[in-house]
Design a protein around this motif. Structure first.
Motif, short mmCIF file in Angstrom:
data_model
loop_
_atom_site.label_atom_id
_atom_site.label_comp_id
_atom_site.label_asym_id
_atom_site.label_seq_id
_atom_site.Cartn_x
_atom_site.Cartn_y
_atom_site.Cartn_z
N UNK A 18 0.82 -1.22 0.00
CA UNK A 18 0.00 0.00 0.00
C UNK A 18 0.85 1.27 0.00
N UNK A 19 1.87 1.31 0.84
CA UNK A 19 2.71 2.52 0.93
C UNK A 19 3.46 2.79 -0.37
N UNK A 20 3.98 1.73 -0.98
CA UNK A 20 4.71 1.89 -2.24
C UNK A 20 3.76 2.35 -3.34
N UNK A 21 2.55 1.84 -3.34
CA UNK A 21 1.55 2.28 -4.32
C UNK A 21 1.30 3.78 -4.19
N UNK A 22 1.14 4.24 -2.98
CA UNK A 22 0.87 5.67 -2.76
C UNK A 22 2.06 6.54 -3.16
N UNK A 23 3.27 6.09 -2.82
CA UNK A 23 4.46 6.82 -3.23
C UNK A 23 4.54 6.92 -4.75
N UNK A 24 4.28 5.80 -5.42
CA UNK A 24 4.35 5.74 -6.87
C UNK A 24 3.30 6.65 -7.51
N UNK A 25 2.10 6.69 -6.96
CA UNK A 25 1.06 7.59 -7.48
C UNK A 25 1.54 9.04 -7.45
N UNK A 26 2.14 9.44 -6.35
CA UNK A 26 2.62 10.82 -6.22
C UNK A 26 3.70 11.12 -7.26
N UNK A 27 4.61 10.19 -7.44
CA UNK A 27 5.70 10.38 -8.42
C UNK A 27 5.13 10.43 -9.83
N UNK A 28 4.25 9.49 -10.17
CA UNK A 28 3.66 9.47 -11.52
C UNK A 28 2.83 10.73 -11.77
N UNK A 29 2.07 11.16 -10.80
CA UNK A 29 1.23 12.35 -10.97
C UNK A 29 2.08 13.55 -11.36
N UNK A 30 3.25 13.64 -10.78
CA UNK A 30 4.12 14.79 -11.01
C UNK A 30 4.96 14.64 -12.28
N UNK A 31 5.36 13.42 -12.65
CA UNK A 31 6.41 13.26 -13.67
C UNK A 31 6.07 12.43 -14.90
N UNK A 32 5.11 11.55 -14.87
CA UNK A 32 4.94 10.54 -15.94
C UNK A 32 4.78 11.16 -17.33
N UNK A 33 4.21 12.34 -17.41
CA UNK A 33 3.93 12.98 -18.69
C UNK A 33 5.08 13.82 -19.22
N UNK A 34 6.11 14.01 -18.40
CA UNK A 34 7.21 14.91 -18.76
C UNK A 34 8.33 14.14 -19.47
N UNK A 35 8.75 14.62 -20.64
CA UNK A 35 9.87 13.96 -21.34
C UNK A 35 11.16 14.06 -20.53
N UNK A 36 12.01 13.04 -20.64
CA UNK A 36 13.29 13.08 -19.93
C UNK A 36 14.47 13.18 -20.89
N UNK A 37 14.22 13.07 -22.17
CA UNK A 37 15.29 13.12 -23.15
C UNK A 37 15.90 14.51 -23.21
N UNK A 38 17.22 14.54 -23.19
CA UNK A 38 17.91 15.81 -23.33
C UNK A 38 17.99 16.28 -24.77
#
Length: 135
Positions: A18-38
């Motif tokens: 449960x805790x890891x799921x919640x941590x992952x949700x927060x990270x994905x919410x903030x970053x999943x849509x943002x490109x990382x390629x330089x």
């Protein structure tokens, strides 16, 4: 607003604690849509398919560590070099192709950047072993 993949469904289907799921949700919410390629030339968000692949691969990696692997109580802030080494060794042992492992390392690198642990990487020894695999 950018179109986003429903990463909540990927996380909900997972066997993560449960805790890891919640941590992952927060990270994905903030970053999943943002490109990382330089080298990316546009400022647009990642496409839904890219987001989906990242989400599924990252969830699967964390399951490999915490569900089928020996790191049952892992939290995102607790990720260390030994976890990276474990994953890469597992992928090599599973006889994944070089390209598959390189993609997985890329997704892992994205997660590590998002959680501010970009200094963690596959070791030179591991990278050499991956480069010897068939494409």
């Amino acid at each position: 607003m950018a179109v986003r993949h429903n990463y909540d469904a990927d996380i909900d289907r997972s066997r993560l604690n449960k805790n890891l799921k919640e941590e992952l949700r927060l990270v994905f919410r903030k970053h999943i849509h943002i490109p990382i390629s330089g080298t990316r030339r546009t400022n647009t968000s990642n496409g839904v398919i890219t987001q989906k692949f990242r989400s599924l691969q990252i969830v699967a990696m964390l399951e490999d560590l915490t569900v089928t692997g020996p790191f049952k109580k892992l939290a995102l802030e607790g990720i260390r070099q030994k976890h990276i080494d474990y994953l890469v060794a597992k992928w090599i042992e599973s006889k994944y192709t070089r390209g598959t492992i390189e993609n997985k390392i890329s997704y892992l690198g994205a997660l590590l950047t998002w959680i501010e642990k970009a200094e963690l990487k596959a070791t030179a020894t591991m990278i050499s072993a991956v480069r010897e695999l068939p494409s």
